[in-house]
Design a protein around this motif. Structure first.
Motif, PDB file in Angstrom:
ATOM      1  N   GLY A 188      26.256  17.061   8.919  1.00  0.00           N
ATOM      2  CA  GLY A 188      25.263  17.650   9.811  1.00  0.00           C
ATOM      3  C   GLY A 188      24.994  16.813  11.042  1.00  0.00           C
ATOM      4  O   GLY A 188      24.154  17.165  11.869  1.00  0.00           O
ATOM      5  N   THR A 189      25.738  15.704  11.156  1.00  0.00           N
ATOM      6  CA  THR A 189      25.532  14.794  12.283  1.00  0.00           C
ATOM      7  C   THR A 189      26.864  14.527  12.977  1.00  0.00           C
ATOM      8  O   THR A 189      27.880  14.290  12.320  1.00  0.00           O
ATOM      9  N   CYS A 190      26.867  14.552  14.304  1.00  0.00           N
ATOM     10  CA  CYS A 190      28.081  14.286  15.075  1.00  0.00           C
ATOM     11  C   CYS A 190      28.494  12.830  14.906  1.00  0.00           C
ATOM     12  O   CYS A 190      27.687  11.916  15.119  1.00  0.00           O
ATOM     13  N   SER A 211      25.596  18.548  21.722  1.00  0.00           N
ATOM     14  CA  SER A 211      25.192  17.491  22.648  1.00  0.00           C
ATOM     15  C   SER A 211      26.353  16.980  23.493  1.00  0.00           C
ATOM     16  O   SER A 211      26.267  16.910  24.718  1.00  0.00           O
ATOM     17  N   GLY A 215      24.407  13.391  17.491  1.00  0.00           N
ATOM     18  CA  GLY A 215      23.650  14.629  17.665  1.00  0.00           C
ATOM     19  C   GLY A 215      23.808  15.553  16.474  1.00  0.00           C
ATOM     20  O   GLY A 215      24.582  15.289  15.548  1.00  0.00           O
ATOM     21  N   ARG A 216      23.093  16.664  16.516  1.00  0.00           N
ATOM     22  CA  ARG A 216      23.151  17.627  15.414  1.00  0.00           C
ATOM     23  C   ARG A 216      24.456  18.405  15.462  1.00  0.00           C
ATOM     24  O   ARG A 216      24.841  18.909  16.508  1.00  0.00           O
ATOM     25  N   ALA A 217      25.138  18.505  14.324  1.00  0.00           N
ATOM     26  CA  ALA A 217      26.409  19.217  14.232  1.00  0.00           C
ATOM     27  C   ALA A 217      26.195  20.558  13.544  1.00  0.00           C
ATOM     28  O   ALA A 217      25.525  20.640  12.519  1.00  0.00           O
ATOM     29  N   GLU A 218      26.749  21.618  14.129  1.00  0.00           N
ATOM     30  CA  GLU A 218      26.739  22.940  13.518  1.00  0.00           C
ATOM     31  C   GLU A 218      28.095  23.204  12.876  1.00  0.00           C
ATOM     32  O   GLU A 218      29.118  22.687  13.330  1.00  0.00           O
ATOM     33  N   SER A 274      30.026  18.716   5.326  1.00  0.00           N
ATOM     34  CA  SER A 274      29.537  18.273   6.628  1.00  0.00           C
ATOM     35  C   SER A 274      28.288  17.429   6.463  1.00  0.00           C
ATOM     36  O   SER A 274      27.398  17.753   5.676  1.00  0.00           O
ATOM     37  N   CYS A 334      29.441  19.895  17.904  1.00  0.00           N
ATOM     38  CA  CYS A 334      28.285  19.166  18.431  1.00  0.00           C
ATOM     39  C   CYS A 334      27.883  19.762  19.771  1.00  0.00           C
ATOM     40  O   CYS A 334      28.679  19.775  20.710  1.00  0.00           O
ATOM     41  N   GLU A 360      33.304  21.729  12.690  1.00  0.00           N
ATOM     42  CA  GLU A 360      32.013  21.080  12.896  1.00  0.00           C
ATOM     43  C   GLU A 360      31.828  20.851  14.395  1.00  0.00           C
ATOM     44  O   GLU A 360      32.620  20.162  15.031  1.00  0.00           O
TER      45      GLU A 360
END
Length: 359
Positions: A243-245, A227, A250-253, A241, A225, A223
């Protein structure tokens, strides 16, 4: 007209078949590993000029070496090169590699294709009894630069991140683990490296459904981040996941599925190092690469020392000093062969920032 080259202990005519001199390091390591592992039955499935298989036969002294290529011109050249080096005992085959791999079994199978090994993985997983060695030169799909191609070829999502070279290696290992599991085989990586334009992996095969299950337990996701640059490993094939750090919000990939387990076997790398150091044509670069791989800690991914310093608006210091400060503070840490500015550690990114800011 013949085009003669000398590599290692063999002399070859490479006129009319593919031969890449930039892959000599790859072949140097392959010979050392074959000898260190005591392999006695080896297939070079995509042999081209025959340089890899013939070097394994002559320098690693492997008892049975088979070399295969679909091109009749390449096979004629392999036969010529075998005679030229007194290696008439090698078995030279003409045919589609996938057909051969589905029909026969070999102690060790070596795949060194032009491009992606993905078309050959399923058949190689069936054929290889003890060892599977694989080169992948399609680093853009593996490392996230060509996202859709990476998904198609490896059934995994690669994310282009600071540690993209290791991510590519682990996606390849994950694809191998899944193919082996389909035929009730597990695996343990021996050596993994990303060098120049390619990824190379050596895995030991462990037969049985239980071994396959154990190997699949080493799979998971990363996962990322964008940002703050933090990341975390998520174990298991079922991605969970948010989806958030968890650090900055921030948005997590999510990248994966990929191999999260150990990728270097220090004991076997040490044996290969011994073979390299005693080789007639010693490769200092190969020795240094194996030393770096053996010294890496068993944790997935690494931080980009310079990227963190840029975010903090600091001038980067000596990476070895940072490793030592992390160790003194009680964290695991090492350099990595994947990047000259990479730091592997179990310390969270916040700790790295504190240490760098306190200099």
């Amino acid at each position: 007209m013949a085009k003669m080259v000398v590599e290692g202990s063999v002399t070859l005519n490479v006129e009319g078949a593919f031969y890449n001199p930039k892959m000599r390091l790859n072949r140097d390591l392959g010979v050392a590993m074959a000898k260190a592992l005591g392999i006695d039955d080896y297939l070079d499935a995509l042999a081209a000029s025959g340089v890899r298989g013939l070097r394994v036969a002559k320098e690693a002294e492997v008892g049975h070496v088979a070399l295969n290529d679909v091109s009749s011109r390449a096979v004629a050249l392999i036969e010529e090169n075998a005679r030229l080096n007194g290696l008439e005992g090698c078995e030279i085959l003409t045919g589609n590699a996938n057909v051969l791999l589905n029909e026969r079994r070999f102690e060790a199978v070596d795949l060194d294709p032009f491009g992606s090994p993905s078309p050959f993985l399923a058949a190689a997983a069936r054929s290889a009894l003890n060892y599977l060695f694989i080169t992948a030169t399609d680093t853009a799909p593996l490392c996230g630069a060509h996202l859709k191609s990476g998904i198609r070829k490896y059934m995994a999502v690669p994310v282009k991140a600071d540690h993209h070279r290791e991510m590519g290696a682990r996606i390849l290992l994950g694809a191998v683990a899944r193919e082996l599991a389909r035929v009730d085989k597990g695996m343990a990586p021996i050596l993994t490296h990303a060098t120049d334009h390619y990824v190379r992996v050596y895995v030991r095969i462990e037969r049985g459904a239980k071994s396959a299950d154990v190997a699949l337990d080493e799979m998971g996701y990363i996962e990322e981040c964008r940002s703050c640059g933090s990341w975390r490993a998520v174990s298991g094939l079922g991605c969970r996941s948010s989806g958030t750090c968890s650090l900055c919000g921030g948005r997590a990939e999510v990248a994966g599925p990929l191999w999260l387990g150990p990728i270097q076997d220090r004991e076997r790398i040490g044996k290969a190092l011994t073979e390299l150091e005693g080789a007639q044509a010693r490769s200092d670069r190969a020795v240094r690469l194996l030393q770096l791989c053996a010294d890496e800690i068993d944790l997935p991914m690494y931080y980009d020392h310079h990227r963190i310093c840029r975010r903090l608006k600091l001038a980067p210091g000596n990476a070895d000093d940072l490793v030592e400060r992390l160790r003194t503070s009680g964290w695991k840490a090492s350099r990595t062969h994947f990047s000259g500015v990479g730091i592997k550690t179990d310390a969270p990114i916040g700790v790295l920032r504190e240490i760098l800011s306190s200099v």
